[in-house]
Design a protein around this motif. Structure first.
Motif, PDB file in Angstrom:
ATOM      1  N   PHE A  19       3.373 -10.152 -12.248  1.00 53.44           N
ATOM      2  CA  PHE A  19       4.056 -10.804 -11.140  1.00 53.44           C
ATOM      3  C   PHE A  19       4.549  -9.795 -10.113  1.00 53.44           C
ATOM      4  O   PHE A  19       5.192 -10.162  -9.138  1.00 53.44           O
ATOM      5  N   LYS A  20       4.254  -8.524 -10.321  1.00 53.75           N
ATOM      6  CA  LYS A  20       4.706  -7.476  -9.406  1.00 53.75           C
ATOM      7  C   LYS A  20       3.845  -7.452  -8.133  1.00 53.75           C
ATOM      8  O   LYS A  20       2.697  -7.895  -8.133  1.00 53.75           O
ATOM      9  N   ASN A  21       4.390  -6.900  -7.063  1.00 48.33           N
ATOM     10  CA  ASN A  21       3.630  -6.740  -5.817  1.00 48.33           C
ATOM     11  C   ASN A  21       2.643  -5.590  -5.891  1.00 48.33           C
ATOM     12  O   ASN A  21       1.617  -5.596  -5.217  1.00 48.33           O
ATOM     13  N   CYS A  22       2.977  -4.598  -6.693  1.00 49.45           N
ATOM     14  CA  CYS A  22       2.168  -3.387  -6.768  1.00 49.45           C
ATOM     15  C   CYS A  22       2.294  -2.793  -8.159  1.00 49.45           C
ATOM     16  O   CYS A  22       3.386  -2.758  -8.732  1.00 49.45           O
ATOM     17  N   ILE A  81       0.842  -1.201   0.000  1.00 52.01           N
ATOM     18  CA  ILE A  81       0.000   0.000   0.000  1.00 52.01           C
ATOM     19  C   ILE A  81       0.876   1.250   0.000  1.00 52.01           C
ATOM     20  O   ILE A  81       0.624   2.205  -0.747  1.00 52.01           O
ATOM     21  N   LEU A  82       1.895   1.238   0.846  1.00 54.36           N
ATOM     22  CA  LEU A  82       2.801   2.387   0.915  1.00 54.36           C
ATOM     23  C   LEU A  82       3.490   2.624  -0.424  1.00 54.36           C
ATOM     24  O   LEU A  82       3.601   3.770  -0.894  1.00 54.36           O
ATOM     25  N   THR A  83       3.920   1.547  -1.079  1.00 49.92           N
ATOM     26  CA  THR A  83       4.554   1.680  -2.399  1.00 49.92           C
ATOM     27  C   THR A  83       3.582   2.281  -3.406  1.00 49.92           C
ATOM     28  O   THR A  83       3.968   3.142  -4.221  1.00 49.92           O
ATOM     29  N   ALA A  84       2.326   1.853  -3.351  1.00 49.78           N
ATOM     30  CA  ALA A  84       1.330   2.396  -4.268  1.00 49.78           C
ATOM     31  C   ALA A  84       1.126   3.884  -4.047  1.00 49.78           C
ATOM     32  O   ALA A  84       1.056   4.671  -5.007  1.00 49.78           O
ATOM     33  N   ILE A  85       1.045   4.296  -2.798  1.00 52.78           N
ATOM     34  CA  ILE A  85       0.851   5.722  -2.482  1.00 52.78           C
ATOM     35  C   ILE A  85       2.070   6.531  -2.937  1.00 52.78           C
ATOM     36  O   ILE A  85       1.936   7.594  -3.557  1.00 52.78           O
ATOM     37  N   GLN A  86       3.245   6.025  -2.645  1.00 58.21           N
ATOM     38  CA  GLN A  86       4.457   6.745  -3.029  1.00 58.21           C
ATOM     39  C   GLN A  86       4.601   6.829  -4.543  1.00 58.21           C
ATOM     40  O   GLN A  86       5.003   7.871  -5.086  1.00 58.21           O
ATOM     41  N   THR A  87       4.259   5.751  -5.232  1.00 60.97           N
ATOM     42  CA  THR A  87       4.312   5.760  -6.702  1.00 60.97           C
ATOM     43  C   THR A  87       3.329   6.762  -7.267  1.00 60.97           C
ATOM     44  O   THR A  87       3.650   7.522  -8.202  1.00 60.97           O
TER      45      THR A  87
END
Length: 662
Positions: free
Chosen positions: A259-262, A25-31
């Motif tokens: 295959f990515k996590n986010c 979730i944090l990676t998605a927000i930062q992206t």
């Protein structure tokens, strides 16, 4: 122009895996923030994972989710984000979404329509929220302090974020006739967010596309659909597929089965276009639920006009033919199952027949697709516990470490199946062992003959002699799995499951049964396709010709019997038709007979009647076997999994009266 850059994220979550879920979730927000996104929609129940089952009842599940929600707030400065989590309210549990704007929770929207059909079981845990109802919710002092408020709006809400109105349809809400978007439209909504956990099934993408486009057109809105990704909890595979639409036009769609996590997909919405569509529709407000509007002073960042593109998204790059959908779905499912169970690869009893060869082919696709999507080094990094992969520099070298196969002959096995198994293993790079189990077979036979004081014969002991050959293969492949710390895969298919044409503790042995959701007839055609075409016209395996040139056989009777699966059962295409009619469509034996007589006029009624009788009797007799199968992947509405889809009593009347009436 009133332009807002929006995004949907697909996340590969795991139930109750708090660290992994939070990081994704944090990676998605930062992206999204890096891409200057103003509004981000995340999938349904993304904090806890969707498939928590009865762990939803545990207070700790909500407590952990609220703690993570509080940790996310500082990360949402300058952006609007929706986050899904379960919440208790007035001694009931709700599937909710929090809308956060600039670090502040504006409120929680509760799901109105719960998915309770097929593999879904939401009504077991959650209560549906009543349309038009609004309440407030508060938590412990410690949680309230972390969430920066003593009370939050809760229920059927519409959010006005400084003039931009945002509403929700949560997954199933959009699949029903009286979808919430209708009431939101009456309230002048600008953007509808749809956080979803929609599992993969063949052709399901077309349904999603219709409700996204139709919702955006009929309601005159920007519509953002976000979905889970990967094998979340074991059986369901999520294909992702973020979609963003505006007034009936698809602006963006992500390529599925990553295959990515986010993965974050963006588009720019012109809110004025949506508002113009609503102005021109002139619809009455009669009979619309009273939705409470929650106001926020946060000024959503706008996008400069130069970045706006009216070009419609390409649909084709996310739409695949069935053969490719099957390969991509199971390949992703296998990868996540392996890594989330910390298994060091797979072991397959490779007979040289269609079923075990299909599984080897799917593992080949898993490695090729994953390496292409992530890059070989990142593919290995996601399996960092599997240190044997570290020195690998090619996908074949990876396959040699990931996949161990064993051909296990008895005196009834032949060169044709041995060569098929050997050449296929060599083609993909798998380890291959020839483990002769005939001495064990003979040992068991001799032990029983000594005990009962008579010889076993094929005339008197056919099933006994067949089954022991299948069972003596299990211990050695389990040993290989234990030696490697790997996962043993069962090779049973759905056609075999329907009629119990499998030996319990023999070919059903394994921790996962990846093709138990697909019929034998389709598997055979898919293997022919993979021999010559392959996914994306690559990764095909010419060595599959050695498998495809055979008639499927268990190879358990003496060679002069010329045993075939269809000889033991019936033609596989007929078996598939009867299974579909009897199990999916709930037709009686008599109705099945009438249908098959019409579709197979070249076949005698007596033959058709005999096949139908055999199917219904074997179906009823072998429910206990289906109850004991290893977990399988859900692929379509013909699933026979008794735990998630197709329940049937272990003991029954075996359709005796119905068969007599046929």
């Amino acid at each position: 122009m009133n332009l807002i850059k929006v995004a949907g994220a697909e996340l590969n979550q795991t139930p109750l895996d708090w660290y992994n879920n939070y990081q994704n979730i944090l990676t998605a927000i930062q992206t999204a923030k890096k891409d200057k996104v103003s509004i981000l929609c995340l999938p349904e129940l993304c904090l806890t994972g969707y498939g928590c089952e009865d762990a939803f009842y545990a207070p700790n599940t909500e407590e952990q989710a609220l703690e993570l929600l509080g940790n996310l707030l500082p990360e949402t400065k300058g952006i609007v984000v929706s986050v899904g989590l379960p919440l208790r309210h007035q001694n009931k549990l709700y599937n909710t979404v929090a809308l956060i704007a600039n670090g502040k929770i504006l409120g929680f929207v509760a799901k109105k329509h719960l998915a309770g059909n097929g593999i879904h079981y939401e009504p077991r845990w959650f209560t549906p929220w009543e349309e038009g109802e609004v309440s407030s919710i508060s938590f412990s002092d410690e949680v309230n302090d972390k969430l920066n408020s003593n009370s939050f709006p809760f229920g059927d809400l519409l959010f006005d974020v400084k003039g931009v109105r945002i509403g929700f349809e949560i997954c199933e809400d959009a699949w029903v006739a009286n979808r919430p978007g209708r009431s939101l439209y009456k309230k002048g909504v600008d953007i509808i967010l749809n956080p979803s956990a929609s599992h993969f099934a063949f052709d399901k993408l077309d349904v999603r596309k219709r409700f996204v486009l139709e919702g955006s057109r009929a309601f005159g809105v920007g519509y953002i659909y976000a979905n889970l990704l990967g094998n979340e909890s074991g059986r369901a595979i999520y294909d992702g597929g973020v979609m963003i639409a505006l007034s009936g036009k698809l602006l963006a769609i992500s390529k599925r089965f990553s295959f990515k996590n986010c993965k974050v997909t963006t588009a720019t919405l012109d809110i004025d276009i949506a508002r113009l569509a609503q102005i021109q529709s002139h619809t009455s407000n009669i009979g619309v639920a009273q939705i409470e509007v929650i106001h926020s002073s946060f000024d959503i960042p706008r996008t400069i006009p130069e970045k706006h593109s009216p070009v419609e998204a390409s649909w084709e790059h996310s739409q695949f033919i069935k053969e490719e959908e099957f390969g991509r779905a199971v390949a992703l499912g296998l990868f996540d199952y392996m890594r989330k169970s910390y298994s060091k690869g797979f072991v397959v009893s490779l007979s040289g027949g269609a079923d075990s060869s299909a599984i080897v082919t799917l593992i080949h696709l898993m490695i090729e697709m994953g390496s292409e999507d992530l890059g070989l080094e990142n593919f290995k990094a996601k399996l960092n516990y599997f240190t044997a992969l570290t020195p690998c520099t090619t996908t074949k070298e990876v396959c040699h470490q990931v996949l161990t196969t064993a051909y296990q002959p008895t005196e009834n096995s032949g060169d044709v199946t041995f060569n098929a198994a050997k050449f296929l293993a060599e083609a993909v790079g798998a380890k291959f062992f020839n483990v002769d189990v005939n001495p064990m077979f003979k040992g068991y036979v001799n032990a029983i003959e000594t005990s009962i004081e008579r010889k076993l014969t094929w005339e008197q002991d056919d099933i006994t002699l067949q089954n022991i050959q299948a069972r003596v293969r299990a211990p050695s492949v389990w040993m290989l799995a234990n030696i490697n710390g790997a996962l043993l895969l069962s090779t049973s298919n759905r056609s075999e499951a329907a009629v119990g044409y499998a030996t319990m503790d023999g070919d059903t042995s394994g921790g996962l049964s990846p093709i138990a959701g697909i019929d034998k007839n389709y598997l055979r055609s898919w293997l022919r396709w993979m021999e010559t075409n392959g996914v994306d016209n690559k990764w095909n395996i010419p060595a599959l010709s050695y498998v495809n040139d055979q008639q499927p056989t268990a190879e358990l009777r003496p060679k002069d019997s010329k045993q075939t699966d269809e000889g033991d059962l019936m033609p596989y295409d007929v078996l598939e038709e009867i299974e579909k009619l009897a199990i999916r469509d709930k037709k009686s034996p008599k109705e099945c007979l009438e249908f098959l007589k019409a579709t197979h006029p070249e076949t005698s009624s007596d033959s058709i009647k005999a096949w139908i009788t055999k199917f219904f009797r074997l179906w009823s007799r072998n429910q206990w076997k289906r109850e004991r199968y290893a977990p399988s992947f859900h692929l379509d509405d013909k699933n026979l999994d008794p735990k998630t889809w197709c329940r049937f009593p272990i003991l029954s009347g075996s359709f005796a009266k119905e068969l007599a009436e046929m």
